[in-house]
Design an enzyme around this catalytic site. Structure first.
Site, PDB file in Angstrom:
ATOM      1  N   THR A 140       0.829  -1.198   0.000  1.00 43.53           N
ATOM      2  CA  THR A 140       0.000   0.000   0.000  1.00 43.53           C
ATOM      3  C   THR A 140       0.867   1.252   0.000  1.00 43.53           C
ATOM      4  O   THR A 140       2.048   1.205   0.356  1.00 43.53           O
ATOM      5  CB  THR A 140      -0.935   0.021   1.228  1.00 43.53           C
ATOM      6  OG1 THR A 140      -1.848   1.122   1.125  1.00 43.53           O
ATOM      7  CG2 THR A 140      -0.158   0.155   2.521  1.00 43.53           C
ATOM      8  N   GLY A 141       0.291   2.373  -0.408  1.00 43.97           N
ATOM      9  CA  GLY A 141       0.927   3.673  -0.272  1.00 43.97           C
ATOM     10  C   GLY A 141       2.290   3.776  -0.921  1.00 43.97           C
ATOM     11  O   GLY A 141       2.515   3.357  -2.055  1.00 43.97           O
TER      12      GLY A 141
ATOM     13  N   TYR B 180       6.469   9.000  17.635  1.00 45.86           N
ATOM     14  CA  TYR B 180       6.711   8.898  16.205  1.00 45.86           C
ATOM     15  C   TYR B 180       8.028   9.585  15.846  1.00 45.86           C
ATOM     16  O   TYR B 180       8.857   9.030  15.112  1.00 45.86           O
ATOM     17  CB  TYR B 180       5.558   9.528  15.421  1.00 45.86           C
ATOM     18  CG  TYR B 180       5.740   9.467  13.923  1.00 45.86           C
ATOM     19  CD1 TYR B 180       5.684   8.249  13.245  1.00 45.86           C
ATOM     20  CD2 TYR B 180       5.979  10.619  13.180  1.00 45.86           C
ATOM     21  CE1 TYR B 180       5.857   8.179  11.868  1.00 45.86           C
ATOM     22  CE2 TYR B 180       6.156  10.564  11.801  1.00 45.86           C
ATOM     23  CZ  TYR B 180       6.085   9.346  11.147  1.00 45.86           C
ATOM     24  OH  TYR B 180       6.260   9.291   9.780  1.00 45.86           O
TER      25      TYR B 180
END
Length: 300
Positions: free
Chosen positions: A25-26, A172
């Site tokens: 994905t992506g 993150y």
């Protein structure tokens, strides 16, 4: 002729084996698609094998799927054993998969999810596969970081797993800073061997599924603003592809979009935050990561 680096600049990849984590994905999908279209044999190393198969079916070229759950050291070891058996010579390892801004969760091994997936998982996978890269001239390890490495940027050695308090953005940022520090320290260790290089890249702000973990209050506005503030995944993948294929790339470099604020644009050589170049912190992080994962590298 335009000086912009595009998909057309990707060199012939026939005869090369490329492993792309999160390739279903992506950004990972676009990276895998373009490598396959230029002749590489591409392995989509993904958590969901069914979705991986669906992605592989959409790519023209030689593409296979490998089960890999970066939140589990057992899965990483199993996947690495499969890959070593199938591909004793690996040309490209692209550490692309990641999670962003998740609520506090832990991996199967008890690590904070973002640090465990984005950094520890890829460190372990790289260490377990590196023997298949070292004999291959021109082989590369590309790790995808983020401009988020500047957010609350620090390696919190006193609380790496965010057990005392938790910040989605801080966790993150730590994981993406760790990606860069891993790349820079790995390159120093690879340099004497002269065959494999470690390079980092970031996609700018790309419109991908990563935003699904943003708090609900932000998801709506982000979707409305995405066309103005982000670029498509095929553009976001170009810095990774340049890092992986451009003959002029050197070990230890970092590539990102060339537009204002590195948000959008064609890939160019960029610099990371000052703290990311701190060699003492890089070495300390490496040692701690070896202890946490139980994976050591045959490069010193």
């Amino acid at each position: 002729m335009s000086g912009n680096w595009t998909e057309q600049n990707i060199a012939d990849q026939h005869g090369r084996v490329a492993i792309v984590t999160g390739g279903n994905t992506g950004l990972g999908f676009e990276t895998a698609r373009m490598l396959a279209q230029h002749g590489a044999k591409v392995v989509l190393a993904v958590r969901n094998v069914e979705k991986g198969g669906q992605a592989a079916a959409r790519i023209a070229g030689d593409v296979v799927v490998q089960s890999l759950d970066l939140t589990s050291l057992n899965s990483i070891r199993s996947a690495a054993a499969d890959l070593r058996g199938a591909y004793p010579r690996i040309d490209l390892l692209i550490n692309n998969a990641g999670v962003m801004y998740t609520p506090r969760q832990t991996t199967a091994d008890g690590f904070e999810l973002q640090f465990g997936t984005n950094h520890l998982g890829h460190f372990a996978l790289t260490g377990l596969l590196i023997d298949c890269l070292l004999p291959v001239p021109g082989s590369r390890i590309v790790t995808v970081s983020s401009t988020g490495h500047r957010i609350q940027a620090a390696i919190h050695f006193d609380d790496l797993q965010w057990e005392r308090s938790y910040s989605r953005a801080g966790a993150y940022g730590q994981s993406k800073l760790a990606n860069l520090m891993f790349t820079y320290e790995l390159q120093r260790r690879l340099a004497p061997h002269g065959t494999t290089i470690a390079v980092a890249a970031h996609p700018g702000v790309s419109n991908t599924e990563l935003v699904r973990n943003l708090p609900a209050a932000f998801r709506g506005p982000i979707r409305w603003l995405a066309p103005l503030l982000t670029q498509k995944p095929e553009m976001g993948a170009l810095p990774t592809l340049r890092a992986a294929t451009d003959p002029a790339v050197l070990g230890g470099q970092y590539y990102g979009p060339g537009g204002w604020g590195e948000v959008r644009g064609y890939p160019k050589l960029v610099t990371s935050s000052a703290v990311s170049y701190d060699q003492a912190v890089q070495r300390r992080l490496w040692t701690v990561t070896e202890e946490l994962t139980g994976v050591t590298f045959p490069v010193r």
